[in-house]
Design a protein around this motif. Structure first.
Motif, PDB file in Angstrom:
ATOM      1  N   THR A   1       2.925   5.981  -2.881  1.00 19.97           N
ATOM      2  CA  THR A   1       4.080   6.751  -3.339  1.00 19.97           C
ATOM      3  C   THR A   1       4.025   6.942  -4.854  1.00 19.97           C
ATOM      4  N   LEU A   2       3.764   5.865  -5.581  1.00 17.13           N
ATOM      5  CA  LEU A   2       3.704   5.952  -7.048  1.00 17.13           C
ATOM      6  C   LEU A   2       2.543   6.837  -7.494  1.00 17.13           C
ATOM      7  N   LYS A   3       1.372   6.682  -6.863  1.00 15.60           N
ATOM      8  CA  LYS A   3       0.223   7.532  -7.189  1.00 15.60           C
ATOM      9  C   LYS A   3       0.556   9.005  -6.982  1.00 15.60           C
ATOM     10  N   ASN A   4       1.159   9.322  -5.842  1.00 16.78           N
ATOM     11  CA  ASN A   4       1.513  10.712  -5.544  1.00 16.78           C
ATOM     12  C   ASN A   4       2.536  11.261  -6.536  1.00 16.78           C
TER      13      ASN A   4
ATOM     14  N   GLU B   1       0.838  -1.211   0.000  1.00 16.19           N
ATOM     15  CA  GLU B   1       0.000   0.000   0.000  1.00 16.19           C
ATOM     16  C   GLU B   1       0.867   1.253   0.000  1.00 16.19           C
ATOM     17  N   GLN B   2       1.967   1.227   0.733  1.00 14.39           N
ATOM     18  CA  GLN B   2       2.868   2.374   0.756  1.00 14.39           C
ATOM     19  C   GLN B   2       3.473   2.606  -0.627  1.00 14.39           C
ATOM     20  N   PHE B   3       3.885   1.525  -1.309  1.00 16.91           N
ATOM     21  CA  PHE B   3       4.409   1.655  -2.673  1.00 16.91           C
ATOM     22  C   PHE B   3       3.356   2.261  -3.599  1.00 16.91           C
TER      23      PHE B   3
ATOM     24  N   LYS C   1      13.000   1.554 -12.158  1.00 17.71           N
ATOM     25  CA  LYS C   1      13.355   2.967 -12.284  1.00 17.71           C
ATOM     26  C   LYS C   1      12.460   3.544 -13.367  1.00 17.71           C
ATOM     27  N   LEU C   2      11.786   4.651 -13.043  1.00 16.72           N
ATOM     28  CA  LEU C   2      10.879   5.292 -13.998  1.00 16.72           C
ATOM     29  C   LEU C   2      11.253   6.742 -14.212  1.00 16.72           C
ATOM     30  N   ARG C   3      11.113   7.177 -15.438  1.00 18.19           N
ATOM     31  CA  ARG C   3      11.271   8.587 -15.777  1.00 18.19           C
ATOM     32  C   ARG C   3       9.874   9.146 -15.998  1.00 18.19           C
ATOM     33  N   MET C   4       9.582  10.291 -15.379  1.00 19.70           N
ATOM     34  CA  MET C   4       8.276  10.927 -15.489  1.00 19.70           C
ATOM     35  C   MET C   4       8.426  12.288 -16.144  1.00 19.70           C
TER      36      MET C   4
ATOM     37  N   GLU D   1      -5.447   2.212  -9.539  1.00 16.28           N
ATOM     38  CA  GLU D   1      -5.689   3.364 -10.396  1.00 16.28           C
ATOM     39  C   GLU D   1      -4.809   4.536  -9.981  1.00 16.28           C
ATOM     40  N   THR D   2      -4.293   5.242 -10.969  1.00 17.63           N
ATOM     41  CA  THR D   2      -3.574   6.490 -10.731  1.00 17.63           C
ATOM     42  C   THR D   2      -4.168   7.547 -11.661  1.00 17.63           C
ATOM     43  N   GLU D   3      -3.615   8.745 -11.606  1.00 21.21           N
ATOM     44  CA  GLU D   3      -3.980   9.770 -12.582  1.00 21.21           C
ATOM     45  C   GLU D   3      -3.600   9.224 -13.964  1.00 21.21           C
TER      46      GLU D   3
END
Length: 159
Positions: A47-50, A42-44, A140-143, A119-121
């Motif tokens: 964090t990813l959603k935020n 849930e924490q992961f 590792k993700l680039r946003m 779900e995320t944005e």
């Protein structure tokens, strides 16, 4: 003879009680461990959603490392333009979810092919919906913020 029988009975009762304590203790520890794993997942997710939510600001760029708890082998991303359409992410369960126009756009997959979606944005992944292998519980993700959605890619795919 009567004293020996009584002593043997006491040993049997003692062993039975010790066994019950061990079994109950094991179940308690397993329950605590399971709760801790669920909390870490849930924490992961949060964090990813935020990060995706704040990363959608136009022109905002960031590269993040994520520690993914649990025994997940792959993470899949459903690009906003692919929802409701037929796609090929290399995972038929994810493909079906995307085609069914689910609200979930990120999916975690275990070795046993169990799916955990959330779900995320809105997101758009580099070349459309895809699945990435999780190495050592890390990705590792680039946003790149586009205003109304976040473009995601892997750093190696960005020139």
């Amino acid at each position: 003879k009567k004293g020996e029988a009584h002593t043997i009975l006491m040993y049997i009762v003692g062993l039975l009680i010790a066994s019950l304590i061990l079994v109950m203790g094991y179940k308690g520890i397993a329950s605590i461990t399971s709760s801790a794993d669920q909390g870490a997942i849930e924490q992961f997710k949060n964090t990813l959603k935020n990060d995706i939510d704040t990363g959608s600001s136009y022109g905002r760029q960031a590269t993040r490392d994520y520690q993914i708890p649990g025994n997940f082998q792959k993470i899949c991303f459903a690009s906003k333009g692919d929802k409701g359409n037929t796609v090929s992410t290399t995972n038929p369960l994810v493909d079906d979810e995307i085609k069914s126009n689910t609200a979930n756009n990120i999916f975690l997959i275990t070795e046993d092919n169990e799916l955990t979606g959330f779900e995320t944005e809105p997101i758009d992944f580099q070349d459309g919906s895809t699945c990435l292998k999780i190495n050592n519980n890390k990705i590792k993700l680039r946003m790149n913020g586009k205003g109304d959605y976040t473009s995601l890619s892997t750093p190696s795919s960005v020139s």
